[in-house]
Write an enzyme that holds these catalytic residues in place. Structure first.
Site, mmCIF file in Angstrom:
data_model
loop_
_atom_site.group_PDB
_atom_site.id
_atom_site.type_symbol
_atom_site.label_atom_id
_atom_site.label_comp_id
_atom_site.label_asym_id
_atom_site.label_seq_id
_atom_site.Cartn_x
_atom_site.Cartn_y
_atom_site.Cartn_z
ATOM 1 N N TYR A 129 -12.710 -2.274 11.640
ATOM 2 C CA TYR A 129 -11.340 -1.743 11.561
ATOM 3 C C TYR A 129 -10.570 -1.998 12.871
ATOM 4 C CZ TYR A 129 -7.657 1.738 10.688
ATOM 5 O OH TYR A 129 -6.456 2.373 10.506
ATOM 6 N N GLY B 14 0.826 -1.220 0.000
ATOM 7 C CA GLY B 14 0.000 0.000 0.000
ATOM 8 C C GLY B 14 0.846 1.250 0.000
ATOM 9 N N ALA B 15 1.835 1.274 -0.908
ATOM 10 C CA ALA B 15 2.798 2.389 -0.894
ATOM 11 C C ALA B 15 2.506 3.433 -1.969
ATOM 12 C CB ALA B 15 4.219 1.842 -1.047
ATOM 13 N N SER B 16 1.327 3.361 -2.583
ATOM 14 C CA SER B 16 1.018 4.316 -3.654
ATOM 15 C C SER B 16 0.546 5.661 -3.116
ATOM 16 C CB SER B 16 -0.059 3.723 -4.570
ATOM 17 O OG SER B 16 -1.162 3.271 -3.815
ATOM 18 N N ALA C 47 -11.171 -4.273 15.108
ATOM 19 C CA ALA C 47 -10.917 -5.713 15.248
ATOM 20 C C ALA C 47 -9.735 -6.134 14.371
ATOM 21 C CB ALA C 47 -12.172 -6.505 14.863
ATOM 22 N N ASN D 286 1.554 -2.208 5.368
ATOM 23 C CA ASN D 286 0.886 -0.923 5.563
ATOM 24 C C ASN D 286 -0.487 -0.850 4.893
ATOM 25 O OD1 ASN D 286 0.890 2.250 5.780
ATOM 26 N ND2 ASN D 286 0.622 1.783 3.607
ATOM 27 N N VAL E 292 -3.317 -7.429 -1.577
ATOM 28 C CA VAL E 292 -2.742 -8.203 -0.466
ATOM 29 C C VAL E 292 -3.732 -9.168 0.182
ATOM 30 C CG1 VAL E 292 -0.917 -6.540 0.105
ATOM 31 C CG2 VAL E 292 -3.143 -6.383 1.265
HETATM 32 P P1 NAP Z 1 -4.690 5.666 2.402
HETATM 33 O O1 NAP Z 1 -4.155 7.034 2.164
HETATM 34 O O2 NAP Z 1 -6.124 5.394 2.187
HETATM 35 O O3 NAP Z 1 -3.803 4.618 1.539
HETATM 36 C C1 NAP Z 1 -4.082 3.270 1.593
HETATM 37 C C2 NAP Z 1 -3.051 2.498 0.807
HETATM 38 O O4 NAP Z 1 -3.360 1.089 0.953
HETATM 39 C C3 NAP Z 1 -3.049 2.824 -0.657
HETATM 40 O O5 NAP Z 1 -1.726 2.840 -1.138
HETATM 41 C C4 NAP Z 1 -3.804 1.645 -1.273
HETATM 42 O O6 NAP Z 1 -3.363 1.295 -2.573
HETATM 43 C C5 NAP Z 1 -3.403 0.523 -0.334
HETATM 44 N N1 NAP Z 1 -4.331 -0.597 -0.405
HETATM 45 C C6 NAP Z 1 -5.654 -0.633 -0.084
HETATM 46 N N2 NAP Z 1 -6.149 -1.848 -0.311
HETATM 47 C C7 NAP Z 1 -5.138 -2.618 -0.789
HETATM 48 C C8 NAP Z 1 -5.032 -3.960 -1.190
HETATM 49 N N3 NAP Z 1 -6.080 -4.781 -1.163
HETATM 50 N N4 NAP Z 1 -3.822 -4.422 -1.616
HETATM 51 C C9 NAP Z 1 -2.753 -3.596 -1.660
HETATM 52 N N5 NAP Z 1 -2.798 -2.310 -1.288
HETATM 53 C C10 NAP Z 1 -3.972 -1.826 -0.859
HETATM 54 O O7 NAP Z 1 -4.392 5.194 3.900
HETATM 55 P P2 NAP Z 1 -3.320 5.707 4.977
HETATM 56 O O8 NAP Z 1 -3.974 6.706 5.834
HETATM 57 O O9 NAP Z 1 -2.044 6.036 4.307
HETATM 58 O O10 NAP Z 1 -3.158 4.382 5.847
HETATM 59 C C11 NAP Z 1 -2.041 3.501 5.726
HETATM 60 C C12 NAP Z 1 -2.083 2.502 6.872
HETATM 61 O O11 NAP Z 1 -2.037 3.210 8.117
HETATM 62 C C13 NAP Z 1 -3.357 1.665 6.913
HETATM 63 O O12 NAP Z 1 -3.067 0.359 7.340
HETATM 64 C C14 NAP Z 1 -4.199 2.380 7.938
HETATM 65 O O13 NAP Z 1 -5.143 1.519 8.525
HETATM 66 C C15 NAP Z 1 -3.125 2.817 8.931
HETATM 67 N N6 NAP Z 1 -3.541 3.934 9.773
HETATM 68 C C16 NAP Z 1 -3.893 5.122 9.236
HETATM 69 C C17 NAP Z 1 -4.289 6.144 10.099
HETATM 70 C C18 NAP Z 1 -4.688 7.508 9.572
HETATM 71 O O14 NAP Z 1 -5.160 8.319 10.383
HETATM 72 N N7 NAP Z 1 -4.507 7.821 8.303
HETATM 73 C C19 NAP Z 1 -4.332 5.939 11.476
HETATM 74 C C20 NAP Z 1 -3.962 4.693 11.982
HETATM 75 C C21 NAP Z 1 -3.564 3.697 11.122
HETATM 76 P P3 NAP Z 1 -4.217 1.611 -3.926
HETATM 77 O O15 NAP Z 1 -4.625 3.038 -3.867
HETATM 78 O O16 NAP Z 1 -3.239 1.301 -5.018
HETATM 79 O O17 NAP Z 1 -5.388 0.686 -3.897
#
Ligand code: NAP
Length: 246
Positions: free
Chosen positions: A154, A11-13, A156, A89, A63
């Site tokens: 989420y 999920g690094a995009s 869980a 991630n 994933v």
């Molecule tokens: P985001 O901006 O929505 O980005 C999510 C990333 O996950 C995107 O690169 C997306 O790729 C990828 N992804 C989603 N489904 C996927 C799949 N089935 N296979 C491979 N890649 C997938 O989210 P973020 O805020 O950066 O969050 C990143 C991580 O941090 C997550 O695990 C999230 O739960 C955790 N987190 C975030 C926060 C927050 O406040 N933002 C807080 C706590 C934890 P595509 O776009 O290519 O699909």
């Protein structure tokens, strides 16, 4: 700090994963940028890394798909010969109160956030065991520690990531592999962009440092855990949340 290391970041995009990929590359690692749907965004991350003098490649893979993760890991090992750092991630939210939560939304979140983390570890740990080294960092969440109304699925999934982290740390420690989790609080990304101003303000009121985190706040901790400076840390959940979890 990470010269000659190969890192796979799921999920690094976009968002936090993008920043983790760029930070690990700045520290000298060659980074494999995994993404699911956002190919152009993933290309941009690769270009940013290369513009900074780093090395990166792309790998599309959902994933949550066990067989696709196996194929991804096999191909990366064939290409690179080793993988030193795995950052799980990739994650999604499908928020709703429990009474309104659809079965498909529960399943989708568990399948990507928790099973996705299992899938990559399941396939890559064999290689790391052979190498007798490896750093696995799983991105959990403050929701997985404290719970959060509207996020049964989420929370869980992220609590499950913590259980998985601690268990993997115990199973893999004797071969020099560390497994840790980072638990972010609210971070400014597209995931939190959708929250209303009212929700953002009430979230901020729960954060002792009084602000949302930046993706770099999380990426810096991941880079530390991926380095040999963290060799004696395993099975831990490190909160990077502005003090929410005090
Ligand atoms: P985001 O901006 O929505 O980005 C999510 C990333 O996950 C995107 O690169 C997306 O790729 C990828 N992804 C989603 N489904 C996927 C799949 N089935 N296979 C491979 N890649 C997938 O989210 P973020 O805020 O950066 O969050 C990143 C991580 O941090 C997550 O695990 C999230 O739960 C955790 N987190 C975030 C926060 C927050 O406040 N933002 C807080 C706590 C934890 P595509 O776009 O290519 O699909």
């Amino acid at each position: 700090m990470l010269e000659n290391k190969i890192a796979l970041v799921t999920g690094a995009s976009r968002g936090i994963g993008r920043e983790i990929a760029i930070t690990l590359a700045k520290e000298g690692a060659e980074v494999i940028i995994n993404y699911n749907g956002s190919q152009e965004r993933a290309e941009e991350v690769k270009q940013t890394i290369e513009a900074g003098g780093g090395k990166a490649s792309l790998f599309q893979c959902n994933v949550s798909d066990f067989a696709a993760c196996e194929a991804m890991v096999k191909e990366i090992i064939k290409e690179q010969g080793h993988v030193d750092i795995l950052v799980n991630n990739a994650g999604i939210t499908r928020d709703n109160l429990i009474m309104k939560m659809k079965e498909e939304d529960f399943d989708a979140v568990l399948n990507i956030n928790l099973k996705g983390t299992f899938n990559t570890i399941r396939h890559l740990s064999r290689q790391m065991l052979k190498q007798r080294s490896g750093k696995i960092i799983n991105i959990s969440s403050v929701s997985g520690i404290l719970g959060n109304a509207g996020q049964a699925n989420y929370a869980a999934s992220k609590a499950g990531v913590i259980g998985l982290t601690k268990t993997m740390a115990r199973e893999l420690a004797s071969r020099g592999i560390t497994v840790n989790a980072v638990a972010p609080g609210f971070v400014d990304t597209e995931m939190t962009e959708v929250l209303s101003q009212q929700v953002k303000e009430s979230a901020c009121a729960q954060i002792p440092l009084g602000r949302f985190g930046k993706p770099s706040d999380i990426a810096n901790m991941v880079a530390y855990l991926a380095s040999d400076k963290a060799d004696y840390i395993t099975g831990q959940v490190i909160s990077v949340d502005g003090g929410m979890n005090i």
